[in-house]
Motif scaffolding. Sequence first.
Motif, PDB file in Angstrom:
ATOM      1  N   ALA A  97       0.825  -1.205   0.000  1.00 17.22           N
ATOM      2  CA  ALA A  97       0.000   0.000   0.000  1.00 17.22           C
ATOM      3  C   ALA A  97       0.864   1.261   0.000  1.00 17.22           C
ATOM      4  N   ALA A  98       2.052   1.185   0.631  1.00 16.03           N
ATOM      5  CA  ALA A  98       2.959   2.334   0.687  1.00 16.03           C
ATOM      6  C   ALA A  98       3.697   2.564  -0.619  1.00 16.03           C
ATOM      7  N   GLY A  99       3.658   1.581  -1.535  1.00 16.97           N
ATOM      8  CA  GLY A  99       4.289   1.779  -2.835  1.00 16.97           C
ATOM      9  C   GLY A  99       5.304   0.733  -3.244  1.00 16.97           C
ATOM     10  N   ALA A 100       5.551  -0.268  -2.408  1.00 13.45           N
ATOM     11  CA  ALA A 100       6.479  -1.328  -2.806  1.00 13.45           C
ATOM     12  C   ALA A 100       5.869  -2.120  -3.961  1.00 13.45           C
ATOM     13  N   ALA A 101       6.726  -2.553  -4.874  1.00 11.37           N
ATOM     14  CA  ALA A 101       6.263  -3.341  -6.019  1.00 11.37           C
ATOM     15  C   ALA A 101       6.081  -4.803  -5.655  1.00 11.37           C
ATOM     16  N   SER A 102       6.924  -5.298  -4.739  1.00 11.86           N
ATOM     17  CA  SER A 102       6.868  -6.703  -4.333  1.00 11.86           C
ATOM     18  C   SER A 102       7.282  -6.833  -2.881  1.00 11.86           C
ATOM     19  N   TYR A 103       6.904  -7.956  -2.295  1.00 15.73           N
ATOM     20  CA  TYR A 103       7.242  -8.280  -0.910  1.00 15.73           C
ATOM     21  C   TYR A 103       7.629  -9.745  -0.902  1.00 15.73           C
ATOM     22  N   ILE A 104       8.884 -10.037  -0.558  1.00 14.61           N
ATOM     23  CA  ILE A 104       9.356 -11.416  -0.601  1.00 14.61           C
ATOM     24  C   ILE A 104      10.027 -11.804   0.706  1.00 14.61           C
ATOM     25  N   LYS A 105      10.029 -13.106   0.957  1.00 16.98           N
ATOM     26  CA  LYS A 105      10.652 -13.632   2.168  1.00 16.98           C
ATOM     27  C   LYS A 105      12.057 -14.115   1.863  1.00 16.98           C
ATOM     28  N   LYS A 106      12.965 -13.886   2.821  1.00 13.03           N
ATOM     29  CA  LYS A 106      14.331 -14.388   2.718  1.00 13.03           C
ATOM     30  C   LYS A 106      14.362 -15.804   3.260  1.00 13.03           C
ATOM     31  N   PRO A 107      15.255 -16.632   2.789  1.00 13.62           N
ATOM     32  CA  PRO A 107      16.253 -16.375   1.763  1.00 13.62           C
ATOM     33  C   PRO A 107      15.616 -16.314   0.376  1.00 13.62           C
ATOM     34  N   ILE A 108      16.294 -15.624  -0.522  1.00 18.86           N
ATOM     35  CA  ILE A 108      15.783 -15.420  -1.876  1.00 18.86           C
ATOM     36  C   ILE A 108      16.591 -16.281  -2.842  1.00 18.86           C
ATOM     37  N   ALA A 109      15.902 -17.105  -3.567  1.00 15.60           N
ATOM     38  CA  ALA A 109      16.567 -17.965  -4.560  1.00 15.60           C
ATOM     39  C   ALA A 109      17.042 -17.118  -5.739  1.00 15.60           C
ATOM     40  N   ARG A 110      18.149 -17.528  -6.345  1.00 17.93           N
ATOM     41  CA  ARG A 110      18.704 -16.809  -7.501  1.00 17.93           C
ATOM     42  C   ARG A 110      17.673 -16.727  -8.628  1.00 17.93           C
ATOM     43  N   SER A 111      16.902 -17.773  -8.830  1.00 12.48           N
ATOM     44  CA  SER A 111      15.878 -17.758  -9.882  1.00 12.48           C
ATOM     45  C   SER A 111      14.805 -16.704  -9.599  1.00 12.48           C
ATOM     46  N   ASP A 112      14.470 -16.513  -8.320  1.00  9.87           N
ATOM     47  CA  ASP A 112      13.512 -15.473  -7.956  1.00  9.87           C
ATOM     48  C   ASP A 112      14.093 -14.090  -8.207  1.00  9.87           C
ATOM     49  N   LEU A 113      15.389 -13.932  -7.909  1.00  6.45           N
ATOM     50  CA  LEU A 113      16.052 -12.658  -8.206  1.00  6.45           C
ATOM     51  C   LEU A 113      15.986 -12.345  -9.689  1.00  6.45           C
ATOM     52  N   ALA A 114      16.293 -13.345 -10.489  1.00  8.18           N
ATOM     53  CA  ALA A 114      16.278 -13.155 -11.938  1.00  8.18           C
ATOM     54  C   ALA A 114      14.903 -12.688 -12.406  1.00  8.18           C
TER      55      ALA A 114
END
Length: 119
Positions: A97-114
Amino acid sequence: MSAHPGTVLIVEDDAGVSRALSRAVRSLGFEVATFGTGEELLESPISDHPAVLFLDLHLPGLSGAELISRLGHSAPQLRIIVMTGRDIGGAREACLAAGAASYIKKPIARSDLAELLVD
């Protein structure tokens, strides 16, 4: 795979997580600028066209949510991806709601980063 132009900004207070995320982003062909706090980001000259900001939600000092609000005024075009290792109720909704495009949980997989770094 078409990448966004510019540098990937990372605001993360855990040095180990910051290093690992930086390495992964660089391995995808991006330049990286890291900051340990939101204040460091706000005080630093950043590239004119950063690709994206990976923002830790729980930071010392200025919180991730507060930083989203400030950047919404000063850099409304910046795509902000909030990351957290402690997902608390309502945080996802508040960040989006504040303007973030996405919200993800760590750890972040390299494929998700891509996926987050391409159109």
